[in-house]
Structures are given as structure tokens and as C-alpha cells.
Design a protein around this motif. Structure first.
Motif, PDB file in Angstrom:
ATOM      1  N   LEU A  33       0.856  -1.262  -0.049  1.00  0.00           N
ATOM      2  CA  LEU A  33       0.126  -0.050  -0.083  1.00  0.00           C
ATOM      3  C   LEU A  33       0.822   1.122   0.020  1.00  0.00           C
ATOM      4  O   LEU A  33       0.367   2.213  -0.486  1.00  0.00           O
ATOM      5  CB  LEU A  33      -1.034  -0.085   1.250  1.00  0.00           C
ATOM      6  N   VAL A  56      -7.697   6.805  -1.718  1.00  0.00           N
ATOM      7  CA  VAL A  56      -6.762   6.562  -0.867  1.00  0.00           C
ATOM      8  C   VAL A  56      -7.115   7.407   0.454  1.00  0.00           C
ATOM      9  O   VAL A  56      -6.802   7.062   1.553  1.00  0.00           O
ATOM     10  CB  VAL A  56      -5.417   6.961  -1.261  1.00  0.00           C
ATOM     11  N   TRP A 108      -7.126   4.295  -6.222  1.00  0.00           N
ATOM     12  CA  TRP A 108      -6.957   2.801  -6.630  1.00  0.00           C
ATOM     13  C   TRP A 108      -7.947   2.480  -7.690  1.00  0.00           C
ATOM     14  O   TRP A 108      -9.210   2.422  -7.368  1.00  0.00           O
ATOM     15  CB  TRP A 108      -6.740   1.917  -5.687  1.00  0.00           C
ATOM     16  N   PRO A 112      -7.908  -2.447  -1.940  1.00  0.00           N
ATOM     17  CA  PRO A 112      -6.437  -2.423  -1.409  1.00  0.00           C
ATOM     18  C   PRO A 112      -6.278  -2.278   0.128  1.00  0.00           C
ATOM     19  O   PRO A 112      -5.658  -2.843   0.810  1.00  0.00           O
ATOM     20  CB  PRO A 112      -5.979  -1.151  -1.912  1.00  0.00           C
ATOM     21  N   LEU A 113      -7.064  -1.289   0.765  1.00  0.00           N
ATOM     22  CA  LEU A 113      -7.253  -1.163   2.050  1.00  0.00           C
ATOM     23  C   LEU A 113      -7.785  -2.280   2.867  1.00  0.00           C
ATOM     24  O   LEU A 113      -7.623  -2.038   4.247  1.00  0.00           O
ATOM     25  CB  LEU A 113      -7.937   0.047   2.406  1.00  0.00           C
TER      26      LEU A 113
END
Length: 206
Positions: A37, A82, A135, A163-164
Motif C-alpha cells: 500500500l 486513498v 486505486w 487495497p485497504l
């Protein structure tokens, strides 16, 4: 009318020409390390990162071209900002200009409407005044693999895989100790002393 149509098609062609081809990443090679990340080029869970210009600026909008033929493929679109805040979107270049939007995250899944569609990433007025990091990931599936109802593929997709989601969640949680109520332990002792003093005073009075 015909001239207008030609003009619109010409604009779409220029738009598509300026959008780089999307490079698919095999799910077997998805980077599942949380440390990815911190590196935009590490492609966590197969995602790429881009920057959406602030709404006040006139920079060219970020976009990609997905190489897939119309009617032969299903396509899944997944986005995650993000930074917190703002409504992010991916908009295709069809006549309907279909948008897939959401606050913080956005998902979409549908039959590829035109050959080699392009998708532009936008952020509306609710986004911060600064640039927005985003993302994004696209996945396609040939419709022949799902018989008469290719939408089944969309239903089976994991729409929580962002992603997170790689950020580890603590597996243990210690319940904080309840603070001792003030005077809870001294109350019985105080009561005994009070009785003893009262008895002594009563005896001395006689």
C-alpha cells in the motif's frame, strides 16, 4: 445531424487514443502484502493507482482503455480512494456515458457495451480541493464461460476486495479493566469504625 455524429465520434476517437491500454494482472499474481500500500507501483490486489486533478484545475482527466469486444465479455470495475471523503466515479465513453460512483469505494459490473471501451476517472465537487489519489482495477470474463446468464459471474465476484482491506485487523482485544469505584473498598471499614466509636462514646457516657 450526420456532421454532428461524425464530430462526436471524432471526439471519442481522440479521447480513446489518449487513454493507455489497461494491463491486466493475473489474480494468481495479486500482491497481498500490506506493505504494498505504501508503493503505488506494487499493485496491491492487482490495483493500479492514479491521481485525479482537483475540480478547479483543467488538467486532462485520467483514463484507460480496456481491450475487450462488445457483447463477448463481462467487465468488473472497482475503485477506492486513498484519502477519505469525496465521491469517486469511473465513466465509460458510450453515448450514455455510464458512471459507476461511490463514496470512498465504487464498484460496477456489466456486459462490455462497445469494442475497447475507455473509462475516465472523475471526482465530483464533494472531493477535497487538492488532488485525489485513487486505486482502480478492471477484470474481464468471457461470457461463454457462464452459459445463458453471464451476469452470474458478476454475482460471484468479491466486491469487498479493495487495497485497504489488506490492513491487518488485531485478532486479540483486551477488555479494559473496570476502574474501582471510589470508596468501594473503604466503605465496610468506615462502617465498622463508626460503630466502634459510637459504642465507646455510649460506654463513656455512663
Amino acid at each position: 445531424m450526420q456532421k454532428a455524429l461524425i464530430f462526436v465520434l471524432g471526439i471519442c476517437a481522440v479521447w480513446a487514443a489518449n487513454c493507455p491500454n489497461y494491463v491486466f494482472i493475473d489474480p494468481k499474481n495479486y500482491n497481498k502484502d500490506a506493505s504494498s500500500l505504501n508503493d503505488p507501483s506494487a499493485n496491491p490486489l492487482g490495483y493500479y493507482q492514479t491521481i485525479i486533478p482537483s475540480v478547479e484545475r483543467t488538467d486532462p482527466r485520467k483514463c484507460v482503455t480496456v481491450k475487450a469486444s462488445a457483447g463477448d465479455y463481462m467487465i468488473e470495475i472497482m475503485l477506492q480512494s486513498v484519502q477519505a471523503g469525496g465521491r469517486i466515479c469511473a465513466q465509460d465513453n458510450t453515448a450514455a456515458e455510464t458512471k459507476f460512483c461511490g463514496s470512498g469505494t465504487a464498484t460496477g459490473c456489466y456486459l462490455v457495451p462497445i469494442d475497447n471501451p475507455t473509462f475516465t476517472f472523475v471526482c465530483d465537487e464533494s472531493c477535497p480541493s487538492a488532488e485525489t489519489a485513487l486505486w482502480y482495477r478492471f477484470v474481464i470474463q468471457n461470457t461463454t464461460a457462464y452459459g445463458n446468464d453471464p451476469n452470474d459471474w458478476c454475482q460471484e465476484r468479491n466486491t469487498d476486495e479493495f487495497p485497504l482491506s489488506l490492513v491487518p485487523i488485531p485478532t486479540t482485544f483486551q477488555q479494559p479493566k473496570r476502574p474501582t469505584e471510589k470508596g468501594s473498598h473503604s466503605a465496610p471499614l468506615f462502617a465498622s469504625l463508626s460503630l466502634a466509636i459510637a459504642a465507646t462514646i455510649f460506654a463513656l457516657s455512663y
